[in-house]
Each structure stands twice: as C-alpha cells, then as structure tokens.
Design an enzyme around this catalytic site. Structure first.
Site, mmCIF file in Angstrom:
data_model
loop_
_atom_site.group_PDB
_atom_site.id
_atom_site.type_symbol
_atom_site.label_atom_id
_atom_site.label_comp_id
_atom_site.label_asym_id
_atom_site.label_seq_id
_atom_site.Cartn_x
_atom_site.Cartn_y
_atom_site.Cartn_z
ATOM 1 N N HIS A 125 0.803 9.140 3.256
ATOM 2 C CA HIS A 125 0.228 7.972 3.916
ATOM 3 C C HIS A 125 0.251 8.154 5.428
ATOM 4 O O HIS A 125 0.908 9.062 5.945
ATOM 5 C CB HIS A 125 1.082 6.724 3.642
ATOM 6 C CG HIS A 125 1.133 6.319 2.214
ATOM 7 N ND1 HIS A 125 0.277 5.410 1.672
ATOM 8 C CD2 HIS A 125 1.969 6.703 1.217
ATOM 9 C CE1 HIS A 125 0.579 5.240 0.388
ATOM 10 N NE2 HIS A 125 1.604 6.007 0.085
ATOM 11 N N TYR A 170 8.019 3.000 1.910
ATOM 12 C CA TYR A 170 7.951 4.467 1.844
ATOM 13 C C TYR A 170 9.342 5.061 1.692
ATOM 14 O O TYR A 170 10.341 4.448 2.062
ATOM 15 C CB TYR A 170 7.352 5.038 3.134
ATOM 16 C CG TYR A 170 6.047 4.436 3.554
ATOM 17 C CD1 TYR A 170 4.889 4.618 2.805
ATOM 18 C CD2 TYR A 170 5.967 3.683 4.728
ATOM 19 C CE1 TYR A 170 3.680 4.067 3.213
ATOM 20 C CE2 TYR A 170 4.767 3.132 5.146
ATOM 21 C CZ TYR A 170 3.626 3.326 4.387
ATOM 22 O OH TYR A 170 2.446 2.774 4.799
ATOM 23 N N HIS A 177 -3.193 9.132 -0.065
ATOM 24 C CA HIS A 177 -3.406 7.758 -0.541
ATOM 25 C C HIS A 177 -4.897 7.513 -0.823
ATOM 26 O O HIS A 177 -5.262 6.810 -1.767
ATOM 27 C CB HIS A 177 -2.883 6.783 0.525
ATOM 28 C CG HIS A 177 -2.765 5.370 0.061
ATOM 29 N ND1 HIS A 177 -2.550 4.335 0.923
ATOM 30 C CD2 HIS A 177 -2.843 4.817 -1.177
ATOM 31 C CE1 HIS A 177 -2.495 3.198 0.221
ATOM 32 N NE2 HIS A 177 -2.668 3.467 -1.039
ATOM 33 N N LYS A 211 -8.938 3.378 0.619
ATOM 34 C CA LYS A 211 -8.491 3.393 2.013
ATOM 35 C C LYS A 211 -8.739 4.768 2.625
ATOM 36 O O LYS A 211 -8.927 5.747 1.901
ATOM 37 C CB LYS A 211 -6.989 3.086 2.078
ATOM 38 C CG LYS A 211 -6.635 1.703 1.556
ATOM 39 C CD LYS A 211 -5.128 1.524 1.573
ATOM 40 C CE LYS A 211 -4.643 0.416 0.704
ATOM 41 N NZ LYS A 211 -4.936 -0.924 1.109
ATOM 42 N N CYS A 242 -6.471 6.109 4.622
ATOM 43 C CA CYS A 242 -5.104 6.626 4.695
ATOM 44 C C CYS A 242 -4.941 7.886 3.861
ATOM 45 O O CYS A 242 -5.331 7.870 2.701
ATOM 46 C CB CYS A 242 -4.176 5.517 4.175
ATOM 47 S SG CYS A 242 -2.461 5.983 3.994
HETATM 48 ZN ZN LIG Z 1 -1.393 4.620 2.535
#
Ligand SMILES: [Zn+2]
Length: 127
Positions: A7, A36, A104, A110, A112
């Site tokens: 991420h 995380y 991710h 996303k 990310c």
């Molecule tokens: Zn992420």
C-alpha cells in the site's frame, strides 16, 4: 500468510509521516488503530504497525491471511524506501513459503500503492 499487500499512505510524496501518525488517523476514523503491519518511512525506517499475528485492516475482503505493508507517500518513493521494501519482502518470502506479493490496486479499484507491483517484482526485485 498467503498474500502480502503493498500500500501507500496517500500522503504528499516526500513528507515524512510515521506509523504513529497513521495509527492516530485510523483511530480517529473509529478503527482499532493502524491497519497495516509494516510502515516504510521516507527517510528509510521500517516501523511496526500491528503485530503479524493480529489480523490486519488494510484490504477489504483480503485481511485474513495477508500482511499489509505501507509505503509513506503516494507514488514517488525514496531509494531508502525501495531498499527497505526489498529487504522486508525477502525476509517475508522466506518466512511464508509460497506467499504472493501484490499491490492494493490489483484487488481494488484504487491506485494504491502508485506503482505496478508485478512489473517492479519482475524487473527490479527479482534481479
Ligand atoms: Zn492501499
């Protein structure tokens, strides 16, 4: 662990936020603190988030059996960060036989972590 999910913190590139900052942001959203397991800061520090034995909260539908690593920034990372990420992944791959590394953005819509993890694995990490 079956999957490692990479991420980003989606903070301005080069701004040196920390795991403690993320912990506060996630608490203020009413979560159980940082979601995380690892955070890699701009100045090249590997910080701990949740312990690995505690299920993460970082990738909807994939939190069970996955480790979440967060690179501080949005899509530009320091050499130190790449170095720490490589070392951490090498260690996790040895400790978790057969683990798959993904971004991710491979399991959500996303952007990310702001880079193509599979391309990076193929062209940089595994060389
Ligand atoms: Zn992420």
């Amino acid at each position: 662990m079956k999957t490692i999910v990479i991420h980003c913190s989606a903070t301005p590139n080069g701004r040196n936020n920390t795991a403690a900052d993320i912990h506060q942001w996630h608490l203020s959203r009413g979560w159980d603190g940082i979601g995380y397991h690892y955070v890699i800061t701009v100045d090249g520090k590997l910080e701990n988030g949740r312990p690995e034995y505690w299920m993460g909260s970082h990738a909807k539908g994939h939190n069970k059996d996955s480790i979440g690593i967060c690179m501080i920034g949005t899509d530009v990372y320091s050499l130190e960060q790449w170095h720490i990420l490589s070392n951490l992944l090498r260690k996790l791959v040895i400790e978790n036989t057969g683990v798959k590394i993904i971004g991710h953005n491979e399991i959500s819509d996303k952007t990310c972590p702001g880079f193509d993890v599979q391309y990076w694995l193929k062209n940089t990490f595994n060389k």
